[in-house]
Design an enzyme around this catalytic site. Sequence first.
Site, PDB file in Angstrom:
ATOM      1  N   GLU A   1      -7.037   0.521  -4.869  1.00 13.10           N
ATOM      2  CA  GLU A   1      -7.107   0.478  -3.404  1.00 13.10           C
ATOM      3  C   GLU A   1      -8.433  -0.077  -2.874  1.00 13.10           C
ATOM      4  O   GLU A   1      -8.431  -0.926  -1.983  1.00 13.10           O
ATOM      5  CB  GLU A   1      -6.809   1.868  -2.824  1.00 13.10           C
TER       6      GLU A   1
ATOM      7  N   ASP B   1       0.884  -1.173   0.000  1.00 12.38           N
ATOM      8  CA  ASP B   1       0.000   0.000   0.000  1.00 12.38           C
ATOM      9  C   ASP B   1       0.914   1.213   0.000  1.00 12.38           C
ATOM     10  O   ASP B   1       1.530   1.537   1.009  1.00 12.38           O
ATOM     11  CB  ASP B   1      -0.899  -0.019   1.251  1.00 12.38           C
TER      12      ASP B   1
ATOM     13  N   ASP C   1     -12.809   5.508   2.294  1.00 14.91           N
ATOM     14  CA  ASP C   1     -11.383   5.591   2.636  1.00 14.91           C
ATOM     15  C   ASP C   1     -10.995   7.038   2.917  1.00 14.91           C
ATOM     16  O   ASP C   1     -10.889   7.853   1.992  1.00 14.91           O
ATOM     17  CB  ASP C   1     -10.557   5.012   1.466  1.00 14.91           C
TER      18      ASP C   1
ATOM     19  N   LYS D   1       2.880  11.611  -3.433  1.00 13.64           N
ATOM     20  CA  LYS D   1       1.978  10.794  -4.248  1.00 13.64           C
ATOM     21  C   LYS D   1       1.019  11.675  -5.050  1.00 13.64           C
ATOM     22  O   LYS D   1       0.605  11.322  -6.144  1.00 13.64           O
ATOM     23  CB  LYS D   1       1.193   9.845  -3.338  1.00 13.64           C
TER      24      LYS D   1
HETATM   25  P1  ADP Z   1      -2.903   7.626   3.568  1.00 14.49           P
HETATM   26  O1  ADP Z   1      -3.864   6.697   2.922  1.00 14.49           O
HETATM   27  O2  ADP Z   1      -3.085   9.045   3.160  1.00 14.49           O
HETATM   28  O3  ADP Z   1      -1.494   7.181   3.501  1.00 14.49           O
HETATM   29  P2  ADP Z   1      -3.646   6.717   6.305  1.00 14.49           P
HETATM   30  O4  ADP Z   1      -4.726   5.783   5.955  1.00 14.49           O
HETATM   31  O5  ADP Z   1      -2.412   6.158   6.890  1.00 14.49           O
HETATM   32  O6  ADP Z   1      -3.299   7.710   5.119  1.00 14.49           O
HETATM   33  O7  ADP Z   1      -4.274   7.807   7.301  1.00 14.49           O
HETATM   34  C1  ADP Z   1      -3.521   8.856   7.813  1.00 14.49           C
HETATM   35  C2  ADP Z   1      -4.435   9.791   8.582  1.00 14.49           C
HETATM   36  O8  ADP Z   1      -5.065   9.068   9.635  1.00 14.49           O
HETATM   37  C3  ADP Z   1      -3.712  10.947   9.198  1.00 14.49           C
HETATM   38  O9  ADP Z   1      -4.377  12.161   8.915  1.00 14.49           O
HETATM   39  C4  ADP Z   1      -3.798  10.635  10.688  1.00 14.49           C
HETATM   40  O10 ADP Z   1      -3.880  11.814  11.457  1.00 14.49           O
HETATM   41  C5  ADP Z   1      -5.074   9.870  10.779  1.00 14.49           C
HETATM   42  N1  ADP Z   1      -5.148   9.052  11.991  1.00 14.49           N
HETATM   43  C6  ADP Z   1      -4.367   8.010  12.341  1.00 14.49           C
HETATM   44  N2  ADP Z   1      -4.721   7.534  13.547  1.00 14.49           N
HETATM   45  C7  ADP Z   1      -5.746   8.306  13.981  1.00 14.49           C
HETATM   46  C8  ADP Z   1      -6.552   8.333  15.174  1.00 14.49           C
HETATM   47  N3  ADP Z   1      -6.350   7.476  16.170  1.00 14.49           N
HETATM   48  N4  ADP Z   1      -7.525   9.275  15.265  1.00 14.49           N
HETATM   49  C9  ADP Z   1      -7.730  10.167  14.276  1.00 14.49           C
HETATM   50  N5  ADP Z   1      -7.007  10.193  13.146  1.00 14.49           N
HETATM   51  C10 ADP Z   1      -6.026   9.284  12.989  1.00 14.49           C
HETATM   52 MG    MG Z   2      -4.518   5.109   2.014  1.00 13.72          MG
END
Ligand code: ADP
Ligand code: MG
Length: 566
Positions: free
Chosen positions: A145, A6, A168, A68
């Site tokens: 995805e 991912d 998502d 990205k």
């Molecule tokens: P991406 O798909 O963009 O790589 P992710 O799925 O890893 O992102 O999500 C990242 C986001 O999730 C960030 O904005 C982060 O602040 C948020 N996030 C992660 N854990 C928590 C949580 N416990 N509560 C609220 N937001 C969260």
């Molecule tokens: Mg993602």
Amino acid sequence: MIVGIDLGTTNSLVGVFKDGAPQLIRNAHGDFSTPSAVALDDQGQLIVGLAARERAATHPDMAAQAFKRFMGTDRRLRLGKREFRPEELSALVLQSLKADAEAFLGETVTEAVITVPAYFNDAQRRATRMAGQLAGLKVERLLNEPTAAGLAYGLQERQNNSTFLVFDLGGGTFDVSVLEYFEGVVEVRASAGDMRLGGEDFAQVMGQLFCDACPDITSATREQLSRSTHWWRAAELAKRELSDRESTRMQLVLDNRALSADITRDAFEKASAELLHRLRRPIERALHDAQLQPASLDEVVLVGGATRMPMIRQMITRLFQRLPLRTIDPDQAIAQGAAVQAGLKARDAALDEVVLTDVMPFSLGIIVSQEVNGTRIGDRFSPLIERNTPVPVSRSGVYSTVSDNQTFIKLDIRQGESPVGSENLKLGELEIAVPPAKAGQASVDVRFTYDANGLLDVDVRDLLGGNQANTLIRNTDTNMSDAQMAEAVAKLQGLKRHPRDDADNVYLLARAKRLYEDRLGAERQVIQDWMAQFSSALETQDPRVIRQARSAFKEALDSIDTSFRF
Ligand code: ADP
Ligand code: MG
């Protein structure tokens, strides 16, 4: 060993399919998630992941994140004095995941399935493949995805016609997709989203709340705060805490002054109302595109770290009148699905049955001119394959000449959603000679055939004179070998038939005709209606519509056909 990756905007993960199940791999810090960040350290060495994200806080001009977003563009990102292309930065993240996987598996990893957003266009997909190649990985396949999330939740083990909505919400992007499972095939039926909406916007709201709550804060201080990475980090932390707690204290030091404020979940949720509202439009659009009502969905799946916020779960529960699926850690679901697909690719018996198709993330067509109320209007886009059509797909259309004695027709092949032809991305051109005739009398049949590898085969046949021409438009960076390419092209040839000529369909229509001849009166009328319905399904040239219409047609014929009982 094939790994599943991912490659996220904010975080990236890697996994494998082992002992009949997807398994994620920890990085050197012991985390499954590696921040998608790259930086230069004081010695001018490249660092990746958590260390690079830390570096970004103190030396923003030495670090790059969220690259990205720029995949598939010519944009360069600057780290100190050096410039990088987005795919080079992505390659560094991939390399780091590859190294973690190798350490875990104890063998070299050379192949990968990498996930991409469903809306990624050709250039973005090509850049992702290139990133893989630069990292020394053969990209076995790019997987959408949402499809990956669907696989992680076992959509492929559901009954026919099961539908999932995948919601998502990542760090900076929001994607909604509708998936459907039918006879061993998972399809992305629609996808929508907002490329500028994600968890970071909620952190921003938290930061503003903090400023509002701090007593006697001047607008100059506010301004200074909003540029401070400390403020950002404190807001991010407070946001996460409120996912598990009713209230939190956000504090930070600015110019030797300690600032602190208590913020409740309730206040945070109220302040986020506008963001929550923005999440609704894409959901409605995806449902509309997929022609589904919220109640008819089988499951709603939450993925992306930001769906950890209780207000998101509540909103979804209210909107869909049910609890969403969230048994898999929301930031791991896509990587798990990529690992499932990697296992499938490696022909693991556990997943033999699963066949996947994806959908066209954009429309493909040609530029035409059209007569409207006696005026000729040029530069119109005429899509042959519409966005959200499952691939592989083959569609044809007939186009005519616009002037008298025109000697050739030139197809200008484009991809995109603009009604104005020239605003869409140009993929190529194809010219064909036509016999001289009055305007509109010479015509050509244009056929587009497209597969999941990104190969677009364009055929044109002149209907008067019988001339033919063909061109194959492909990803120039595709890492298919000549043999693989030949095989993919051969497969495309099999699709180039109007569905009404398919043996199964011809047979069913012939059977209906026989039944019609045997019957009289009202029964004839019914059979004729069935035939008309099936024929109109065939005319859509949409495999999904046809497959379902065929089942229904066959069932209907079986119900009145007694001959096979003898
Ligand atoms: P991406 O798909 O963009 O790589 P992710 O799925 O890893 O992102 O999500 C990242 C986001 O999730 C960030 O904005 C982060 O602040 C948020 N996030 C992660 N854990 C928590 C949580 N416990 N509560 C609220 N937001 C969260
Ligand atoms: Mg993602």
